[in-house]
Design a protein around this motif. Structure first.
Motif, PDB file in Angstrom:
ATOM      1  N   ASP A   1      39.126  44.958  27.733  1.00  0.00           N
ATOM      2  CA  ASP A   1      38.096  46.087  27.331  1.00  0.00           C
ATOM      3  C   ASP A   1      38.957  47.165  26.873  1.00  0.00           C
ATOM      4  O   ASP A   1      39.991  47.705  27.269  1.00  0.00           O
ATOM      5  CB  ASP A   1      37.287  46.573  28.806  1.00  0.00           C
ATOM      6  CG  ASP A   1      36.410  45.623  29.097  1.00  0.00           C
ATOM      7  OD1 ASP A   1      36.345  44.434  28.354  1.00  0.00           O
ATOM      8  OD2 ASP A   1      35.732  45.713  30.158  1.00  0.00           O
ATOM      9  N   LEU A   2      38.239  47.918  25.549  1.00  0.00           N
ATOM     10  CA  LEU A   2      38.910  49.219  25.315  1.00  0.00           C
ATOM     11  C   LEU A   2      38.707  50.080  26.082  1.00  0.00           C
ATOM     12  O   LEU A   2      37.546  50.380  26.873  1.00  0.00           O
ATOM     13  CB  LEU A   2      37.741  49.624  23.826  1.00  0.00           C
ATOM     14  CG  LEU A   2      37.847  48.652  22.885  1.00  0.00           C
ATOM     15  CD1 LEU A   2      37.100  48.904  21.538  1.00  0.00           C
ATOM     16  CD2 LEU A   2      39.133  48.177  22.389  1.00  0.00           C
TER      17      LEU A   2
ATOM     18  N   LYS B   1      37.369  41.428  29.706  1.00  0.00           N
ATOM     19  CA  LYS B   1      37.969  41.252  28.433  1.00  0.00           C
ATOM     20  C   LYS B   1      36.987  41.033  27.262  1.00  0.00           C
ATOM     21  O   LYS B   1      35.710  40.982  27.726  1.00  0.00           O
ATOM     22  CB  LYS B   1      39.057  40.055  28.513  1.00  0.00           C
ATOM     23  CG  LYS B   1      39.983  39.940  29.452  1.00  0.00           C
ATOM     24  CD  LYS B   1      41.211  39.105  29.013  1.00  0.00           C
ATOM     25  CE  LYS B   1      42.374  39.436  29.655  1.00  0.00           C
ATOM     26  NZ  LYS B   1      42.892  38.227  30.312  1.00  0.00           N
ATOM     27  N   ILE B   2      37.508  41.467  26.173  1.00  0.00           N
ATOM     28  CA  ILE B   2      36.486  41.251  24.995  1.00  0.00           C
ATOM     29  C   ILE B   2      37.142  40.484  23.930  1.00  0.00           C
ATOM     30  O   ILE B   2      38.409  40.259  23.768  1.00  0.00           O
ATOM     31  CB  ILE B   2      36.247  42.479  24.470  1.00  0.00           C
ATOM     32  CG1 ILE B   2      37.450  43.525  24.118  1.00  0.00           C
ATOM     33  CG2 ILE B   2      35.411  43.466  25.357  1.00  0.00           C
ATOM     34  CD1 ILE B   2      37.442  44.787  23.225  1.00  0.00           C
TER      35      ILE B   2
END
Ligand SMILES: Cc1ncc(C[n+]2csc(CCOP(=O)(O)OP(=O)(O)O)c2C)c(N)n1
Ligand code: SF4
Ligand SMILES: [Mg+2]
Lengths: 590, 347
Positions: free
Chosen positions: A388-389, A202-203
């Motif tokens: 995440d992208l 994750k971001i």
């Protein structure tokens, strides 16, 4: 294990609290805890009240709560009112300079701390001391929440990377807050967060940055803009990332960025760039959208691709420039005069801002029209924990463009002829070296060879073809997300409103109301939307505006279903909270 | 001044005839000054051997803006919305700077509704041949005053203009424009070389062309009637355009001609008329000239100001050589690795 905690920090804007709050939120994120942070800031540069609300939650609830477990009151102007943000048994930490005129609510704990004095132990300069005060409260909160010192330290050094002196002072300020807190028994609570590896993939990112990145990865090479909150950071981030990612071998730009003289020009530059063959976009908010209206109609009618990010803020007029709203749904859908209609996408997370950029540019070029992406201030400017992208799986699709070789193969080229029967014509780009390539773009009535025409039949046919194209669009836009659990009550959301849906559904279930949910991702609506509404006895459309704008669009599209739809609305400019919608659904369900 | 041409008169260097540069039949009032400008533009395009496939014809809305349909049938054209030619042309140029951008606007389209876009286009020095077909009125909406109408002039109805007129040339010089000219629609000898020079200018070229509206501003009391314009027209120089593309021998007497060298090496020769002195390289003198002639109620025409050394838009944008519109699709999207690196910065 602590399942849920909310913290409100009241400060003065321009005091440097913003970077302290971001560091705190990121440190919590790095512990592996799902965390949201909402910055409630004024439309002002310095001196007015601002709040930062953090919520960490193990169930993944991603909206805030109306009240907090911990309130940190640094702003003497609001410290007394800030008491009302406390939950029962809450902890109230206030700057010793605050004069409390109201009683501490029963059951709550209050602790006064001389933040300035603690900051003074790190540095003497009055100016820096003021900034470091913020890091002292971060230190206090680190101790209370059990954020390990190494995590906060690396977060600080990443934030101020390259400025060793600044890093050192900030780390010391955190340390001094932490050590002080350790000695106060009232601060030794059970409010400790548990570390996990849940954020591994994750971001923590804001929607505008994700949208900017998405646009770069969507092949956008032209952006024009006129500064306006809350969309500015989208344009600024696009420029920053384009400078990193879109250079040729001689370090020359493979993109153009123009700060326009106003939004009229910003959108017209997009029209010119889209017409000439680039993927072009602009980013704006309400007042800018209003100014763009005439050109939006031109692009619809002359069939010119382009993308507009509308990062909505609270209107009408200048409204609340730094507060959020979903108030432009109706006006954007038909921006401009005549029978104009626009494709809209509704991202609901920063991740989706990234993903929808490619979708928007592909749709714009494939449909040869203007596509609006409707974000909002909450989504655009606040930091969200999200996946995440993802590298775009959709290729860059340029739509029906005839180049020189393709023109060689056809006997004639008529710009607005519906060759394929889907309402979408072919276009050529200026500069194509072919005797058939040239055509005349105009906002005036035209026949399918792009020649001026006032002929009644030709004009009706043109409007009908645009409508056919609209119907084609229904098969191309993203379908809604559906979670069907019952055929009684269905909740419809879109955009940032969706962030509270998991929590709302749990709250309603606790009251014995089971709900299905549908999240709209695009306008025009796809068939799934109709089926969902049709398939439930009662439909509640939840949105952040006064007039139930999405419901009105739905009712326009499906008049025969209008009777079963009810609005539940919140439009106070604050990010959504599940609580705001519970009553409305329960009441409407009787 | 004598010139010897090598190109054959019926076709130009690209092998095109003048007829290849015409467009649809004009629907303007017969005798409209705008049609004369179109004719002169066609001559200039033909004589300069402009490649029709590399032209972007831009315009706003008005009788004047319609004229982009009346030349270069084979080129792409964009007859847009009222007052917005400037930003639309700016966007188009930014993504394809190989196109010769020819903009036709009106005094209403530029000096009122489009003023904001106009001044910023000039300020950015976007390369475009920006022709203002200036008749002092709004032709298409039936003859209201425009902002370039002279103070004290009257409408057909007798209504007097009480407001100061905007001089778009003076404004352009003030804004740092490197090519500023005024001309008269009926003066082919002046307008054609000016247009040809403008094609070769590397930046915004403003040509404000006095263009009488036969229908709404040709009466006594209008300072812009055909007769009044002709009478008050004071050409500054006799112009001769020498293309760098052609082998041309020019002979002239020393000291009588000022040669102005353009970006591609072409030369615009300015020959003195009646001992009139004007050096277009001096902005202050050009402004002074415009100021005094306004008070004498004269229209000085010709090349008013010229400065080739202004940073053009593409340089300012630090653009790559290939037009952005021609970049191959495969190269547009950064790599997966780049995205992973970016994701790491948000951890
Ligand atoms: C937004 C908008 N407002 C008003 C108009 C009506 N209109 C069309 S042409 C025109 C004036 C044109 O004057 P000018 O640019 O001087 O051109 P001319 O017809 O004189 O050549 C106006 C006001 C319009 N098309 N769009
Ligand atoms: S109204 Fe005037 S400007 Fe318009 S076409 Fe007629 S003469 Fe020309
Ligand atoms: Mg006019």
């Amino acid at each position: 294990m602590l399942e849920n905690i909310s913290i409100t920090i009241g400060t003065v804007n321009g005091s440097g609290s913003q970077s302290a709050n971001v560091i705190l939120q990121r440190a919590i994120f790095r512990m592996g805890v799902a965390v949201v942070g909402k910055n409630l800031f004024p439309s002002n540069i310095a001196g007015l009240p601002t709040w930062f609300i953090i919520r960490a939650n193990t169930k993944g609830y991603s909206s805030i709560e109306p009240k907090s477990d911990i309130v940190v009151a640094l702003n003497p102007q609001t410290a007394n009112e800030d008491l009302q943000h406390l939950k029962p048994h809450g902890l109230y930490i206030y700057n010793s300079s605050v004069k409390l005129t109201r009683p501490i609510p029963e059951g709550c704990t209050a602790v006064s701390i001389d933040f300035t004095k603690l900051a003074g132990q790190v540095v003497e300069s009055i100016k820096i001391k003021k900034l470091l005060t913020n890091m002292v409260y971060v230190g206090v909160l680190c101790e209370i929440l059990g954020i390990p010192q190494d995590i906060i330290n690396t977060t600080i050094s990443d934030q101020f990377s390259g400025k060793d002196n600044v890093i050192d002072m900030n780390q010391k300020a955190v340390q001094s807050g932490r050590e002080y807190a350790r000695q106060i028994p009232e601060l030794n609570t059970s409010k400790k967060l548990s570390p996990s590896d849940l954020n591994k993939n994750k971001i923590l990112i804001d929607g505008n940055t994700a949208a900017a990145l998405g646009s770069v990865f969507a092949g956008c090479t032209f952006a024009s803009w006129y500064p306006i909150t809350p969309s500015s950071s989208l344009a600024e981030n696009f420029e920053m990332y384009a400078h990193c990612l879109l250079k040729d071998d001689n370090q020359k730009n493979k993109f153009a960025m123009v700060q326009a003289e106003d939004e009229l020009s910003a959108v017209c530059m997009v029209a010119g760039a889209g017409w000439a063959g680039a993927r072009a976009m602009t980013a704006t908010s309400g007042p800018g959208i209003s100014l763009m209206s005439e050109a939006a109609g031109l692009m619809y009618f002359a069939e010119i691709p382009g993308v507009i990010w509308n990062v909505q803020r609270a209107g009408p007029s200048t409204g609340l420039p730094t507060r959020t709203m979903q108030g432009d749904i109706l006006s954007t859908s038909q921006l401009s005069h005549g029978d104009t209609r626009h494709v809209m996408l509704f991202p609901a997370s920063p991740c989706e801002c990234f993903d929808f950029a490619t979708r928007a540019f592909n749709l714009a070029e494939e449909l040869q029209t203007l596509v609006f992406v409707l974000s909002d201030l909450d989504l655009g400017m606040n930091h969200w924990t999200c996946k995440d992208l993802n590298y775009p799986t959709e290729p860059i699709r340029r739509g029906k463009i005839l180049n020189k070789e393709a023109l060689d193969k056809v006997s004639e080229f008529r710009r607005y002829a519906d060759v394929d029967g889907d309402g979408i014509p072919y276009r050529t780009l200026p500069g194509t070296e072919h005797p058939h390539a040239g055509y005349f773009t105009r906002g005036t009535g035209h026949n399918d060879a792009a020649k001026y025409s006032e002929d009644p039949t030709t004009f009706e046919k043109l409007l009908d073809r645009l409508n056919k194209k609209w119907n084609t669009a229904k098969t191309m836009v993203p379908a809604p997300d559906i979670d069907k659990r019952t055929d009684k009550v269905g909740l419809v959301t879109y955009g940032s409103t969706h962030s509270m849906i998991a929590e709302l559904r749990d709250k309603l279930a606790a009251q014995n109301v089971e709900c299905s949910t549908l999240r709209i991702k695009a306008y025009p609506f796809t068939e799934e939307v109709r089926q969902f509404i049709d398939g439930h006895e009662k439909i509640f459309v939840l949105e952040q505006n006064r007039d139930g704008q999405m419901l009105k669009l739905l009712a326009m599209e499906y008049p025969y279903l209008a009777g079963k739809m009810k609005s539940v609305l919140k439009y106070d400019g604050w990010p959504v909270r599940a609580e705001s919608f519970v009553e409305g659904v329960l009441h409407g369900n009787h | 001044m004598e010139t010897t041409k090598t190109a054959s008169p019926t076709t130009n260097q690209l092998g095109y005839a003048r007829n290849d540069y015409v467009g649809a039949k004009s629907t303007l009032c017969s005798g409209c000054g705008h049609d004369s400008i179109t004719n002169n533009l066609i001559s200039a395009l033909f004589q300069s051997s402009v490649n029709p496939y590399q032209v972007a014809k831009m315009s706003g809305i008005g009788c004047s803006s319609k004229t982009t349909a009346y030349f270069l049938e084979k080129s792409h054209g964009f007859n847009s919305i009222h007052g917005r030619m400037a930003p639309i042309a700016t966007g188009a140029y930014a993504v394809n700077s190989q196109l010769l951008s020819i903009g036709v606007s009106g005094d209403g389209d530029t000096a009122s509704i489009g003023m904001g876009g106009f001044v910023h286009l000039v300020r950015r020095n976007v390369p475009i041949v920006y022709i203002i077909e200036n008749n002092g009125v709004y032709g298409l909406t039936k003859g209201q005053f425009s902002a370039t109408a002279d103070e004290g002039s009257t409408l057909k109805s007798g209504e007097i203009n009480h407001f100061h007129s905007i001089d778009l040339c003076a404004l352009a010089i003030e804004l740092g424009c490197g090519f500023v000219a005024r001309s008269f629609s009926g003066d082919a000898k002046q307008l054609v070389p000016l247009l040809r020079a403008a094609f070769e200018h590397n930046g915004t070229a403003i040509i404000d062309v006095l263009s009488p509206c036969i229908t709404f501003a040709n009466h006594e009391g209008s300072t812009r009637s055909y007769d009044a314009t002709k009478e008050h027209n004071f050409p500054l120089h006799e112009l001769g355009f020498v293309s760098a593309k052609e082998e041309i021998h020019v002979d002239y007497e020393e000291g009588t001609v000022l040669p102005v060298t353009l970006h591609d090496g072409s030369i615009l020769n300015l020959k003195k008329i009646d001992g009139r002195e004007h050096d277009p390289r001096d902005a202050k003198k050009a402004l002074d000239l415009l100021y005094t002639s306004r008070h004498k109620q004269e229209f000085v025409t010709g090349l008013l100001y010229f400065n080739p050394d202004v940073t053009e838009f593409k340089q300012a944008l630090e653009l790559t050589e290939k037009p952005l519109s021609h970049l191959p699709t495969e190269g547009l999207r950064p790599s997966k690795e780049e995205l992973s690196k970016i994701n790491a910065t948000f951890k």
